[in-house]
Write a protein that holds these residues in place. Structure first.
Motif, PDB file in Angstrom:
ATOM      1  N   PHE A 195       0.871  -1.182   0.000  1.00 27.17           N
ATOM      2  CA  PHE A 195       0.000   0.000   0.000  1.00 27.17           C
ATOM      3  C   PHE A 195       0.902   1.224   0.000  1.00 27.17           C
ATOM      4  CE2 PHE A 195       0.907  -0.602   4.465  1.00 27.17           C
ATOM      5  CZ  PHE A 195       0.937   0.665   5.017  1.00 27.17           C
ATOM      6  N   CYS A 196       0.355   2.379  -0.410  1.00 28.16           N
ATOM      7  CA  CYS A 196       1.219   3.552  -0.541  1.00 28.16           C
ATOM      8  C   CYS A 196       0.651   4.813   0.103  1.00 28.16           C
ATOM      9  CB  CYS A 196       1.575   3.818  -1.995  1.00 28.16           C
ATOM     10  SG  CYS A 196       0.200   3.767  -3.140  1.00 28.16           S
ATOM     11  N   THR A 197      -0.509   4.736   0.750  1.00 22.75           N
ATOM     12  CA  THR A 197      -1.024   5.890   1.492  1.00 22.75           C
ATOM     13  C   THR A 197      -1.182   5.520   2.963  1.00 22.75           C
ATOM     14  OG1 THR A 197      -3.320   5.332   0.865  1.00 22.75           O
ATOM     15  CG2 THR A 197      -2.160   6.971  -0.483  1.00 22.75           C
ATOM     16  N   VAL A 198      -2.330   4.905   3.316  1.00 24.25           N
ATOM     17  CA  VAL A 198      -2.632   4.574   4.715  1.00 24.25           C
ATOM     18  C   VAL A 198      -3.269   3.194   4.796  1.00 24.25           C
ATOM     19  CG1 VAL A 198      -3.952   5.238   6.779  1.00 24.25           C
ATOM     20  CG2 VAL A 198      -2.985   7.013   5.298  1.00 24.25           C
ATOM     21  N   ALA A 199      -2.872   2.428   5.787  1.00 30.92           N
ATOM     22  CA  ALA A 199      -3.582   1.201   6.151  1.00 30.92           C
ATOM     23  C   ALA A 199      -4.398   1.507   7.400  1.00 30.92           C
ATOM     24  CB  ALA A 199      -2.611   0.054   6.413  1.00 30.92           C
ATOM     25  N   GLY A 200      -5.670   1.147   7.384  1.00 31.11           N
ATOM     26  CA  GLY A 200      -6.546   1.433   8.510  1.00 31.11           C
ATOM     27  C   GLY A 200      -7.098   0.165   9.125  1.00 31.11           C
ATOM     28  N   ILE A 201      -7.161   0.130  10.447  1.00 31.85           N
ATOM     29  CA  ILE A 201      -7.608  -1.057  11.177  1.00 31.85           C
ATOM     30  C   ILE A 201      -8.718  -0.661  12.136  1.00 31.85           C
ATOM     31  CG2 ILE A 201      -6.901  -2.888  12.782  1.00 31.85           C
ATOM     32  CD1 ILE A 201      -4.208  -1.071  10.864  1.00 31.85           C
ATOM     33  N   GLY A 202      -9.788  -1.465  12.166  1.00 32.09           N
ATOM     34  CA  GLY A 202     -10.882  -1.210  13.098  1.00 32.09           C
ATOM     35  C   GLY A 202     -11.964  -0.356  12.469  1.00 32.09           C
ATOM     36  N   PHE A 203     -12.296   0.752  13.112  1.00 33.40           N
ATOM     37  CA  PHE A 203     -13.323   1.661  12.604  1.00 33.40           C
ATOM     38  C   PHE A 203     -13.034   2.043  11.155  1.00 33.40           C
ATOM     39  CE2 PHE A 203     -15.035   5.951  11.974  1.00 33.40           C
ATOM     40  CZ  PHE A 203     -16.348   5.783  12.373  1.00 33.40           C
ATOM     41  N   ASP A 204     -11.783   2.356  10.865  1.00 30.89           N
ATOM     42  CA  ASP A 204     -11.359   2.702   9.506  1.00 30.89           C
ATOM     43  C   ASP A 204     -11.700   1.625   8.497  1.00 30.89           C
ATOM     44  OD1 ASP A 204     -10.300   5.006  10.337  1.00 30.89           O
ATOM     45  OD2 ASP A 204      -8.285   4.636   9.601  1.00 30.89           O
ATOM     46  N   GLY A 205     -11.356   0.397   8.868  1.00 28.59           N
ATOM     47  CA  GLY A 205     -11.583  -0.722   7.963  1.00 28.59           C
ATOM     48  C   GLY A 205     -13.058  -0.899   7.635  1.00 28.59           C
ATOM     49  N   GLU A 206     -13.904  -0.774   8.654  1.00 28.61           N
ATOM     50  CA  GLU A 206     -15.340  -0.916   8.431  1.00 28.61           C
ATOM     51  C   GLU A 206     -15.892   0.223   7.589  1.00 28.61           C
ATOM     52  OE1 GLU A 206     -18.090  -2.196  11.257  1.00 28.61           O
ATOM     53  OE2 GLU A 206     -16.666  -3.402  12.425  1.00 28.61           O
ATOM     54  N   VAL A 207     -15.366   1.429   7.798  1.00 26.81           N
ATOM     55  CA  VAL A 207     -15.812   2.573   7.002  1.00 26.81           C
ATOM     56  C   VAL A 207     -15.427   2.369   5.532  1.00 26.81           C
ATOM     57  CG1 VAL A 207     -15.492   5.043   6.583  1.00 26.81           C
ATOM     58  CG2 VAL A 207     -15.801   4.207   8.907  1.00 26.81           C
ATOM     59  N   ALA A 208     -14.202   1.923   5.293  1.00 32.58           N
ATOM     60  CA  ALA A 208     -13.755   1.691   3.918  1.00 32.58           C
ATOM     61  C   ALA A 208     -14.602   0.617   3.240  1.00 32.58           C
ATOM     62  CB  ALA A 208     -12.278   1.275   3.913  1.00 32.58           C
ATOM     63  N   GLN A 209     -14.874  -0.458   3.962  1.00 35.20           N
ATOM     64  CA  GLN A 209     -15.702  -1.528   3.397  1.00 35.20           C
ATOM     65  C   GLN A 209     -17.112  -1.032   3.099  1.00 35.20           C
ATOM     66  OE1 GLN A 209     -17.009  -4.959   5.894  1.00 35.20           O
ATOM     67  NE2 GLN A 209     -15.850  -6.164   4.426  1.00 35.20           N
ATOM     68  N   THR A 210     -17.692  -0.275   4.024  1.00 38.70           N
ATOM     69  CA  THR A 210     -19.040   0.266   3.831  1.00 38.70           C
ATOM     70  C   THR A 210     -19.081   1.209   2.635  1.00 38.70           C
ATOM     71  OG1 THR A 210     -19.496   0.090   6.202  1.00 38.70           O
ATOM     72  CG2 THR A 210     -20.910   1.571   4.931  1.00 38.70           C
ATOM     73  N   THR A 211     -18.053   2.037   2.504  1.00 36.73           N
ATOM     74  CA  THR A 211     -17.996   2.991   1.391  1.00 36.73           C
ATOM     75  C   THR A 211     -17.906   2.272   0.053  1.00 36.73           C
ATOM     76  OG1 THR A 211     -16.880   4.614   2.809  1.00 36.73           O
ATOM     77  CG2 THR A 211     -16.733   4.956   0.434  1.00 36.73           C
ATOM     78  N   ASN A 212     -17.072   1.240  -0.012  1.00 38.08           N
ATOM     79  CA  ASN A 212     -16.834   0.551  -1.281  1.00 38.08           C
ATOM     80  C   ASN A 212     -18.076  -0.116  -1.846  1.00 38.08           C
ATOM     81  OD1 ASN A 212     -14.182   1.343  -1.237  1.00 38.08           O
ATOM     82  ND2 ASN A 212     -13.372  -0.621  -0.545  1.00 38.08           N
ATOM     83  N   VAL A 213     -19.000  -0.531  -0.983  1.00 37.19           N
ATOM     84  CA  VAL A 213     -20.202  -1.226  -1.465  1.00 37.19           C
ATOM     85  C   VAL A 213     -21.422  -0.306  -1.515  1.00 37.19           C
ATOM     86  CG1 VAL A 213     -19.364  -3.450  -0.621  1.00 37.19           C
ATOM     87  CG2 VAL A 213     -20.819  -2.047   0.859  1.00 37.19           C
ATOM     88  N   SER A 214     -21.236   0.975  -1.207  1.00 32.85           N
ATOM     89  CA  SER A 214     -22.380   1.888  -1.119  1.00 32.85           C
ATOM     90  C   SER A 214     -22.827   2.399  -2.488  1.00 32.85           C
ATOM     91  CB  SER A 214     -22.032   3.084  -0.232  1.00 32.85           C
ATOM     92  OG  SER A 214     -21.049   3.892  -0.855  1.00 32.85           O
ATOM     93  N   ILE A 215     -24.100   2.737  -2.567  1.00 34.16           N
ATOM     94  CA  ILE A 215     -24.644   3.359  -3.768  1.00 34.16           C
ATOM     95  C   ILE A 215     -24.284   4.838  -3.802  1.00 34.16           C
ATOM     96  CG2 ILE A 215     -26.790   3.977  -4.969  1.00 34.16           C
ATOM     97  CD1 ILE A 215     -28.017   1.405  -3.858  1.00 34.16           C
ATOM     98  N   TYR A 216     -24.273   5.484  -2.638  1.00 35.73           N
ATOM     99  CA  TYR A 216     -24.033   6.921  -2.604  1.00 35.73           C
ATOM    100  C   TYR A 216     -22.626   7.292  -3.058  1.00 35.73           C
ATOM    101  CZ  TYR A 216     -22.551   5.478   2.142  1.00 35.73           C
ATOM    102  OH  TYR A 216     -21.988   4.831   3.210  1.00 35.73           O
ATOM    103  N   LYS A 217     -21.658   6.374  -2.978  1.00 38.25           N
ATOM    104  CA  LYS A 217     -20.318   6.677  -3.475  1.00 38.25           C
ATOM    105  C   LYS A 217     -20.370   6.980  -4.965  1.00 38.25           C
ATOM    106  CE  LYS A 217     -15.595   4.967  -3.956  1.00 38.25           C
ATOM    107  NZ  LYS A 217     -14.632   3.871  -3.728  1.00 38.25           N
ATOM    108  N   LYS A 218     -21.106   6.163  -5.717  1.00 42.92           N
ATOM    109  CA  LYS A 218     -21.222   6.388  -7.157  1.00 42.92           C
ATOM    110  C   LYS A 218     -21.951   7.690  -7.458  1.00 42.92           C
ATOM    111  CE  LYS A 218     -21.205   1.461  -8.343  1.00 42.92           C
ATOM    112  NZ  LYS A 218     -21.939   0.340  -8.980  1.00 42.92           N
ATOM    113  N   LEU A 219     -23.004   7.961  -6.707  1.00 40.61           N
ATOM    114  CA  LEU A 219     -23.774   9.180  -6.939  1.00 40.61           C
ATOM    115  C   LEU A 219     -22.933  10.419  -6.639  1.00 40.61           C
ATOM    116  CD1 LEU A 219     -27.187   8.107  -5.332  1.00 40.61           C
ATOM    117  CD2 LEU A 219     -26.646   8.258  -7.771  1.00 40.61           C
TER     118      LEU A 219
END
Length: 295
Positions: A129-153
């Motif tokens: 990786f070349c920016t940030v690795a996130g563990i815990g709250f971060d990881g769940e936020v990233a996962q939630t964002t990646n599968v969200s509809i609002y990210k595309k919108l």
């Protein structure tokens, strides 16, 4: 020879939209180039390898966001081929951290004129990786964002960074802090009630959040931000401070530095690197100094 990799879906199609303008500039400047378009997840990694072996390119240029760069970097590790970036994603934190212009014409001009610089790369287990690795709250936020509809919108109206904030609010109400053991350069640290751990090479993630303000891409060290011992209300009050990096003054936030660390938790925690899912704890993270050439 410049090898361009264009991610069709980056920024909700922004990379594909700006490519004709980039191509016109290349033709006007008589630049030798070839181009490939990603068709699926992780395709950029194999395209990098193909361009290097078959087309004999001397520079790889990623037209996309942090996910595209993440894939391209994993194809470039171990070579001396430099990476150029034309930002076209929702977060663009890698470009932000290195001062790369967000306008495609300015980014291309720099790629064609500047000399490569060498930066550090991190590893979560065996994946870079070349920016940030996130563990815990971060990881769940990233996962939630990646599968969200609002990210595309939101990407469609070029407000993709807001998708991270929306996901953070959603995760906030269900997330349960965990007890953590960290081994940093062979020294043991124990923390209770940990919300997140961010391990940074560059200061930014989540579309401009300044999680580790003093992180540098070429100092051979990981900056480690631990958020622990906060009530839910205090965490909510502190979160907005991350926009300016002033959160680090809180007594519940610790910034450590190291070359390698192991993370163990009382419950499995999701881990991301550059916003891409990388598994769960326990994990090992290390830095590889001077591992990537970037223009």
């Amino acid at each position: 020879m410049y090898g361009f990799i264009v991610n069709k879906v980056s920024g909700n199609g922004r990379a594909l939209k700006i490519w004709p303008q980039i191509e016109k500039m290349l033709q006007e400047k008589n630049v030798r180039y070839c181009v490939r378009f990603t068709e699926k997840s992780k395709h950029a990694t194999s395209l990098v390898q193909e361009l290097i072996s078959k087309e004999k390119v001397t520079v790889i240029v990623a037209v996309g966001g942090d996910g595209t760069i993440h894939e391209a970097v994993n194809g470039l590790i171990g070579t001396n081929i430099p990476l150029g970036i034309i930002p076209a994603g929702s977060g663009n934190d890698f470009s932000r951290g290195l001062g790369i212009p967000f306008e495609h014409d300015q980014a291309l001009e720099r790629i064609l004129k500047e000399k490569p610089k060498i930066i550090d790369v991190g590893y979560v287990n065996s994946t870079s990786f070349c920016t940030v690795a996130g563990i815990g709250f971060d990881g769940e936020v990233a996962q939630t964002t990646n599968v969200s509809i609002y990210k595309k919108l939101l990407n469609f109206v070029r407000m993709g960074q807001i998708s991270y904030i929306i996901s953070a609010v959603r995760v906030f109400f269900r997330y349960k802090p965990a007890n953590i053991s960290l081994i940093i350069d062979k020294k043991l640290y124990n923390f209770s009630n940990v919300w997140l751990i961010a391990v940074a090479i560059l200061p930014f993630y989540g579309g401009g959040l300044v999680i580790c303000p003093k992180a540098k891409s070429n100092d051979g060290l990981l900056d480690i931000c631990i958020v622990q011992g906060m009530s839910r209300w205090n965490f909510l009050r502190t979160f907005p401070l991350v926009f300016k990096g002033t959160h680090i003054s809180s007594p519940s936030i610790k910034i450590l530095k190291g070359k390698e660390l192991e993370i163990y938790s009382s419950t499995p925690l999701i881990v991301h690197g550059d916003g891409e899912m990388m598994g769960q704890t326990p994990i090992r993270i290390r830095i590889e100094p001077s591992a990537l050439y970037v223009i």
